[in-house]
Design a protein around this motif. Structure first.
Motif, PDB file in Angstrom:
ATOM      1  N   LEU A 128       0.830  -1.213   0.000  1.00  0.00           N
ATOM      2  CA  LEU A 128       0.000   0.000   0.000  1.00  0.00           C
ATOM      3  C   LEU A 128       0.859   1.255   0.000  1.00  0.00           C
ATOM      4  CD1 LEU A 128      -2.844  -1.044   2.501  1.00  0.00           C
ATOM      5  CD2 LEU A 128      -2.988  -0.837   0.002  1.00  0.00           C
ATOM      6  N   ASP A 129       1.983   1.202   0.712  1.00  0.00           N
ATOM      7  CA  ASP A 129       2.899   2.361   0.706  1.00  0.00           C
ATOM      8  C   ASP A 129       3.433   2.619  -0.709  1.00  0.00           C
ATOM      9  OD1 ASP A 129       2.566   2.765   3.401  1.00  0.00           O
ATOM     10  OD2 ASP A 129       4.400   1.680   3.986  1.00  0.00           O
ATOM     11  N   LEU A 130       3.739   1.531  -1.391  1.00  0.00           N
ATOM     12  CA  LEU A 130       4.221   1.682  -2.775  1.00  0.00           C
ATOM     13  C   LEU A 130       3.137   2.310  -3.641  1.00  0.00           C
ATOM     14  CD1 LEU A 130       6.285   1.131  -5.031  1.00  0.00           C
ATOM     15  CD2 LEU A 130       5.268  -1.134  -5.290  1.00  0.00           C
ATOM     16  N   GLU A 131       1.905   1.868  -3.466  1.00  0.00           N
ATOM     17  CA  GLU A 131       0.806   2.424  -4.255  1.00  0.00           C
ATOM     18  C   GLU A 131       0.591   3.898  -3.952  1.00  0.00           C
ATOM     19  OE1 GLU A 131      -4.018   1.927  -4.420  1.00  0.00           O
ATOM     20  OE2 GLU A 131      -2.799   0.108  -4.221  1.00  0.00           O
ATOM     21  N   ARG A 132       0.663   4.249  -2.675  1.00  0.00           N
ATOM     22  CA  ARG A 132       0.469   5.661  -2.302  1.00  0.00           C
ATOM     23  C   ARG A 132       1.555   6.552  -2.908  1.00  0.00           C
ATOM     24  NH1 ARG A 132      -0.018   3.278   2.966  1.00  0.00           N
ATOM     25  NH2 ARG A 132      -2.218   2.962   3.537  1.00  0.00           N
ATOM     26  N   GLY A 133       2.763   6.032  -2.963  1.00  0.00           N
ATOM     27  CA  GLY A 133       3.878   6.857  -3.430  1.00  0.00           C
ATOM     28  C   GLY A 133       4.264   6.639  -4.875  1.00  0.00           C
ATOM     29  N   ILE A 134       3.397   5.932  -5.625  1.00  0.00           N
ATOM     30  CA  ILE A 134       3.777   5.541  -6.981  1.00  0.00           C
ATOM     31  C   ILE A 134       4.064   6.736  -7.883  1.00  0.00           C
ATOM     32  CG2 ILE A 134       1.399   5.410  -7.835  1.00  0.00           C
ATOM     33  CD1 ILE A 134       4.253   2.968  -8.685  1.00  0.00           C
ATOM     34  N   VAL A 135       3.291   7.820  -7.744  1.00  0.00           N
ATOM     35  CA  VAL A 135       3.510   9.000  -8.588  1.00  0.00           C
ATOM     36  C   VAL A 135       4.860   9.637  -8.268  1.00  0.00           C
ATOM     37  CG1 VAL A 135       2.709  11.342  -9.097  1.00  0.00           C
ATOM     38  CG2 VAL A 135       1.058   9.453  -8.952  1.00  0.00           C
ATOM     39  N   ASP A 136       5.151   9.767  -6.983  1.00  0.00           N
ATOM     40  CA  ASP A 136       6.436  10.365  -6.583  1.00  0.00           C
ATOM     41  C   ASP A 136       7.608   9.491  -7.023  1.00  0.00           C
ATOM     42  OD1 ASP A 136       7.946  12.420  -5.018  1.00  0.00           O
ATOM     43  OD2 ASP A 136       8.493  10.650  -3.838  1.00  0.00           O
ATOM     44  N   ILE A 137       7.458   8.180  -6.891  1.00  0.00           N
ATOM     45  CA  ILE A 137       8.527   7.262  -7.318  1.00  0.00           C
ATOM     46  C   ILE A 137       8.794   7.408  -8.812  1.00  0.00           C
ATOM     47  CG2 ILE A 137       9.093   4.825  -7.667  1.00  0.00           C
ATOM     48  CD1 ILE A 137       7.613   4.255  -5.020  1.00  0.00           C
ATOM     49  N   CYS A 138       7.717   7.407  -9.595  1.00  0.00           N
ATOM     50  CA  CYS A 138       7.878   7.506 -11.049  1.00  0.00           C
ATOM     51  C   CYS A 138       8.430   8.853 -11.476  1.00  0.00           C
ATOM     52  CB  CYS A 138       6.536   7.241 -11.741  1.00  0.00           C
ATOM     53  SG  CYS A 138       6.007   5.520 -11.626  1.00  0.00           S
ATOM     54  N   ASN A 139       8.156   9.871 -10.666  1.00  0.00           N
ATOM     55  CA  ASN A 139       8.671  11.201 -10.995  1.00  0.00           C
ATOM     56  C   ASN A 139      10.141  11.344 -10.611  1.00  0.00           C
ATOM     57  OD1 ASN A 139       8.527  14.004 -11.767  1.00  0.00           O
ATOM     58  ND2 ASN A 139       8.481  14.480  -9.581  1.00  0.00           N
ATOM     59  N   THR A 140      10.475  10.996  -9.374  1.00  0.00           N
ATOM     60  CA  THR A 140      11.831  11.238  -8.879  1.00  0.00           C
ATOM     61  C   THR A 140      12.843  10.214  -9.383  1.00  0.00           C
ATOM     62  OG1 THR A 140      11.322   9.984  -6.863  1.00  0.00           O
ATOM     63  CG2 THR A 140      10.980  12.372  -6.802  1.00  0.00           C
ATOM     64  N   GLN A 141      12.438   8.953  -9.489  1.00  0.00           N
ATOM     65  CA  GLN A 141      13.390   7.922  -9.879  1.00  0.00           C
ATOM     66  C   GLN A 141      13.468   7.689 -11.387  1.00  0.00           C
ATOM     67  OE1 GLN A 141      13.588   4.294  -7.600  1.00  0.00           O
ATOM     68  NE2 GLN A 141      12.519   5.199  -5.847  1.00  0.00           N
ATOM     69  N   PHE A 142      12.345   7.934 -12.082  1.00  0.00           N
ATOM     70  CA  PHE A 142      12.323   7.598 -13.509  1.00  0.00           C
ATOM     71  C   PHE A 142      12.053   8.784 -14.426  1.00  0.00           C
ATOM     72  CE2 PHE A 142      10.700   3.774 -11.213  1.00  0.00           C
ATOM     73  CZ  PHE A 142      11.874   3.045 -11.301  1.00  0.00           C
ATOM     74  N   GLY A 143      11.713   9.940 -13.854  1.00  0.00           N
ATOM     75  CA  GLY A 143      11.523  11.130 -14.676  1.00  0.00           C
ATOM     76  C   GLY A 143      10.360  11.036 -15.648  1.00  0.00           C
ATOM     77  N   PHE A 144       9.265  10.384 -15.244  1.00  0.00           N
ATOM     78  CA  PHE A 144       8.118  10.227 -16.131  1.00  0.00           C
ATOM     79  C   PHE A 144       7.348  11.525 -16.354  1.00  0.00           C
ATOM     80  CE2 PHE A 144       7.180   5.403 -15.423  1.00  0.00           C
ATOM     81  CZ  PHE A 144       8.293   5.107 -16.185  1.00  0.00           C
ATOM     82  N   PHE A 145       7.361  12.430 -15.362  1.00  0.00           N
ATOM     83  CA  PHE A 145       6.432  13.550 -15.392  1.00  0.00           C
ATOM     84  C   PHE A 145       7.142  14.895 -15.359  1.00  0.00           C
ATOM     85  CE2 PHE A 145       4.336  10.182 -12.713  1.00  0.00           C
ATOM     86  CZ  PHE A 145       3.550   9.678 -13.729  1.00  0.00           C
ATOM     87  N   GLU A 146       6.348  15.934 -15.719  1.00  0.00           N
ATOM     88  CA  GLU A 146       6.756  17.312 -15.525  1.00  0.00           C
ATOM     89  C   GLU A 146       5.950  17.883 -14.366  1.00  0.00           C
ATOM     90  OE1 GLU A 146       6.152  19.037 -19.354  1.00  0.00           O
ATOM     91  OE2 GLU A 146       7.987  18.169 -20.170  1.00  0.00           O
ATOM     92  N   GLY A 147       6.320  19.092 -13.937  1.00  0.00           N
ATOM     93  CA  GLY A 147       5.787  19.653 -12.698  1.00  0.00           C
ATOM     94  C   GLY A 147       4.277  19.628 -12.557  1.00  0.00           C
ATOM     95  N   MET A 148       3.537  20.206 -13.520  1.00  0.00           N
ATOM     96  CA  MET A 148       2.085  20.282 -13.414  1.00  0.00           C
ATOM     97  C   MET A 148       1.437  18.904 -13.495  1.00  0.00           C
ATOM     98  SD  MET A 148       1.249  23.286 -12.739  1.00  0.00           S
ATOM     99  CE  MET A 148      -0.514  23.055 -12.948  1.00  0.00           C
ATOM    100  N   GLU A 149       2.075  17.987 -14.190  1.00  0.00           N
ATOM    101  CA  GLU A 149       1.521  16.635 -14.278  1.00  0.00           C
ATOM    102  C   GLU A 149       1.549  15.941 -12.923  1.00  0.00           C
ATOM    103  OE1 GLU A 149       2.862  15.843 -18.929  1.00  0.00           O
ATOM    104  OE2 GLU A 149       4.004  14.959 -17.283  1.00  0.00           O
ATOM    105  N   VAL A 150       2.616  16.150 -12.187  1.00  0.00           N
ATOM    106  CA  VAL A 150       2.697  15.583 -10.830  1.00  0.00           C
ATOM    107  C   VAL A 150       1.583  16.153  -9.968  1.00  0.00           C
ATOM    108  CG1 VAL A 150       4.103  15.403  -8.745  1.00  0.00           C
ATOM    109  CG2 VAL A 150       5.178  15.190 -10.997  1.00  0.00           C
ATOM    110  N   LEU A 151       1.357  17.448 -10.090  1.00  0.00           N
ATOM    111  CA  LEU A 151       0.309  18.097  -9.304  1.00  0.00           C
ATOM    112  C   LEU A 151      -1.066  17.537  -9.664  1.00  0.00           C
ATOM    113  CD1 LEU A 151      -0.381  20.269  -7.227  1.00  0.00           C
ATOM    114  CD2 LEU A 151      -0.498  21.927  -9.096  1.00  0.00           C
ATOM    115  N   ASP A 152      -1.340  17.342 -10.948  1.00  0.00           N
ATOM    116  CA  ASP A 152      -2.631  16.792 -11.373  1.00  0.00           C
ATOM    117  C   ASP A 152      -2.838  15.387 -10.822  1.00  0.00           C
ATOM    118  OD1 ASP A 152      -3.255  19.054 -12.836  1.00  0.00           O
ATOM    119  OD2 ASP A 152      -2.456  18.259 -14.723  1.00  0.00           O
ATOM    120  N   LEU A 153      -1.797  14.554 -10.866  1.00  0.00           N
ATOM    121  CA  LEU A 153      -1.932  13.175 -10.385  1.00  0.00           C
ATOM    122  C   LEU A 153      -2.015  13.111  -8.867  1.00  0.00           C
ATOM    123  CD1 LEU A 153       0.559  11.456 -12.849  1.00  0.00           C
ATOM    124  CD2 LEU A 153      -1.945  11.394 -12.916  1.00  0.00           C
TER     125      LEU A 153
END
Length: 440
Positions: free
Chosen positions: A90-115
C-alpha cells in the motif's frame, strides 16, 4: 468535452490492459457515478505505472528491477494475509507518482500536481471518514472528467520513457552504424522506443542533442548522415516542438562555429528543407560568403546544394564562373539546374580554338538532354555570333549528331543553321549516308 470526445480519448491509451481499466472509469462517469469514476481512474493509473516500471526493469534499470522484485516478493505474503507485506504494498501504491517522478523522470511539474490531486480525491471518494459520515464526498462531473483526461494524457497514453535515460536511449540508437538513413525507416525506429508518445521535455532534450551533436558533437554524431536522418525523422514526428529548437540551435551555432564546421550546414540544407528559412540574416550572409570564397573542392559539393535555395542562386552563379573545367563538369553531373546548364553553354561558346572546345565539351556533355532550344541555337550560331571556333572541333560534330538524333530542334532547322553559320561540312556529314552511317 462530450461523451464522444471521452471515447476518442480512450483510444489514445497505449496498451489494451490500460484501456480496459479506464473504460470502466468512463462507464462510471457516463452513469453519473462520479465517486466510482475517480476511484477507477486512480486504479487505472496505478496499474499502468506499475506496468511501465516492469517494462523498464526488463531493459535493465536497477531501480525498476528492485521495485519489481519487491512486488514479486509481496504477492505470496499478501496471499497469506501478511500485514507487513500489505502495508509495504500500500505504501508503494500511495507513493507511486512520486517514485515515477523522482526515480524515472516520467512527469513534468504540473503533471505531478494533477496526479497528486487525483490521489487525494480518490481517498476522499473511497474513505468516508475523510469527510465525516454525515456529509459524504460528492465530486462534480467536471472534476471526474478532468481526472479522466489527466490520467490518459499524463499516464495511459505515454510510453515508459524516462527523462535523461530516454535521450540516452535515442542517442544509442542513432549512433549505431545500422540506424537507417531513410526518413520513414528512421521514424519507425524512433517510434519503436516510444518517441511518438513522450513528453515534450524528452523531445526538446533529444532534438537539442541531435542538432548540436551534428555540428559540434563527437565523432559518433558530428557530420554523419544518420544524425541528419534522426533530426529529420524526429522533426516530422513532432514538428511543432522540434522546429523552434532547431532554429534556435542553428542560429547559435552559426555565430560561433569555425569556418570548416560551417560546411555541415550544407548537409542540413540538403536534407532538412526548413534550414534556410530558419537562419537569421547574419547567418545567411555567412553561408553566402562561404559559397563565394570556398575553395574549388568545397564549391563542387556546396553549389549543387546551394542552388536549391533561391537566395543562394546569384552567389552560386558567380562562383561557378571561377571553377575549373573539372569542377563545372562534376557539378553538371550532380544537378541540372538552369544556372549550371547556362554556365556549361557559356563555357563552350567561349572556346577560341578546336582543342579548347573539345576540352570544354566535357562540361556540356552531361546536360545535353536538358538544353533548351534557344541554347541549342546559340551553340549552333556561336561561330558567327561569338567568334567561337566550334565547327573545327570533333566535339561540335558529336553535339550536332546528338541534336540531329534527338530532334531537339527540327532537322531542317539544324541543317539550315549549320549551312548559314560556318558549319556546312558538319551538315554534309549529317546527311551523307544517312541509311548506313547514322543509326536512326
Amino acid at each position: 468535452m462530450s461523451l464522444g470526445d471521452l471515447d476518442e480519448l480512450v483510444l489514445r491509451c497505449r496498451t489494451e490492459e490500460g484501456r480496459k481499466y479506464i473504460v470502466e472509469a468512463v462507464t462510471c462517469y457516463k452513469a453519473g457515478a462520479y465517486r466510482a469514476c475517480i476511484v477507477a481512474t486512480w486504479v487505472a493509473v496505478v496499474y499502468d505505472l506499475i506496468s511501465k516500471i516492469r517494462e523498464i526493469a526488463l531493459s535493465g534499470d536497477p531501480a525498476a528491477q528492485q521495485i519489481v522484485a519487491d512486488l514479486n516478493r509481496f504477492q505470496p505474503l499478501i496471499a497469506q494475509n501478511d500485514l507487513g507485506a500489505i502495508k509495504k504494498s500500500l505504501d508503494l501504491e500511495r507513493g507511486i507518482v512520486d517514485i515515477c517522478n523522482t526515480q524515472f523522470g516520467f512527469f513534468e511539474g504540473m503533471e505531478v500536481l494533477d496526479l497528486t490531486r487525483l490521489h487525494d480525491d480518490r481517498n476522499r471518494c473511497a474513505h468516508p471518514s475523510y469527510q465525516g459520515m454525515e456529509t459524504p464526498y460528492s465530486p462534480s462531473g467536471e472534476l471526474a472528467r478532468a481526472h479522466l483526461v489527466h490520467a490518459i494524457q499524463h499516464v495511459l497514453s505515454q510510453a515508459p520513457v524516462q527523462g535523461r535515460a530516454a535521450t540516452a536511449q535515442v542517442l544509442r540508437l542513432v549512433t549505431s552504424q545500422y540506424f537507417p538513413l531513410d526518413i520513414d525507416n528512421a521514424k519507425l525506429q524512433l517510434k519503436s522506443i516510444g518517441l511518438d508518445r513522450v513528453r515534450e521535455s524528452v523531445i526538446r532534450a533529444t532534438i537539442d542533442q541531435l542538432t548540436y551533436g551534428y555540428i559540434e558533437g563527437g565523432p559518433d554524431l558530428k557530420g554523419l548522415r544518420r544524425t541528419l536522418s534522426a533530426i529529420c525523422a524526429l522533426s516530422e514526428m513532432h514538428s511543432d516542438i522540434c522546429g523552434p529548437r532547431i532554429k534556435g540551435a542553428l542560429n547559435k551555432m552559426g555565430r560561433r562555429v569555425s569556418d570548416p564546421d560551417l560546411l555541415y550546414f550544407f548537409g542540413l540544407l540538403m536534407h532538412y528543407g526548413r534550414t534556410w528559412e530558419m537562419l537569421e540574416d547574419d547567418n545567411r550572409n555567412r553561408v553566402k560568403e562561404m559559397v563565394r570564397l570556398s575553395n574549388d573542392n568545397i564549391a563542387e559539393h556546396a553549389i549543387p546544394i546551394a542552388l536549391k535555395e533561391r537566395d543562394l542562386e546569384e552567389v552560386s552563379r558567380e562562383r561557378l564562373w571561377r571553377l575549373p573545367l573539372s569542377g563545372l563538369r562534376n557539378i553538371a553531373q550532380q544537378t541540372k539546374h538552369p544556372i549550371v546548364i547556362d554556365a556549361c553553354v557559356n563555357l563552350y561558346c567561349s572556346s577560341r580554338n578546336w582543342e579548347i572546345a573539345n576540352s570544354n565539351y566535357q562540361s556540356l556533355e552531361p546536360v545535353l538532354d536538358d538544353l533548351t532550344q534557344d541554347q541549342v541555337r546559340r551553340i549552333l550560331k556561336a561561330r558567327v555570333a561569338e567568334q567561337a571556333d566550334l565547327p573545327g572541333a570533333h566535339s561540335f560534330g558529336a553535339f550536332c549528331l546528338h541534336i540531329y538524333k534527338t530532334e531537339k530542334i527540327s532537322r531542317a532547322e539544324l541543317l539550315e543553321t549549320l549551312n548559314t553559320h560556318g558549319g556546312e561540312y558538319v551538315a554534309r556529314d549529317l546527311t551523307r549516308g544517312t541509311n548506313d552511317d547514322i543509326p536512326f
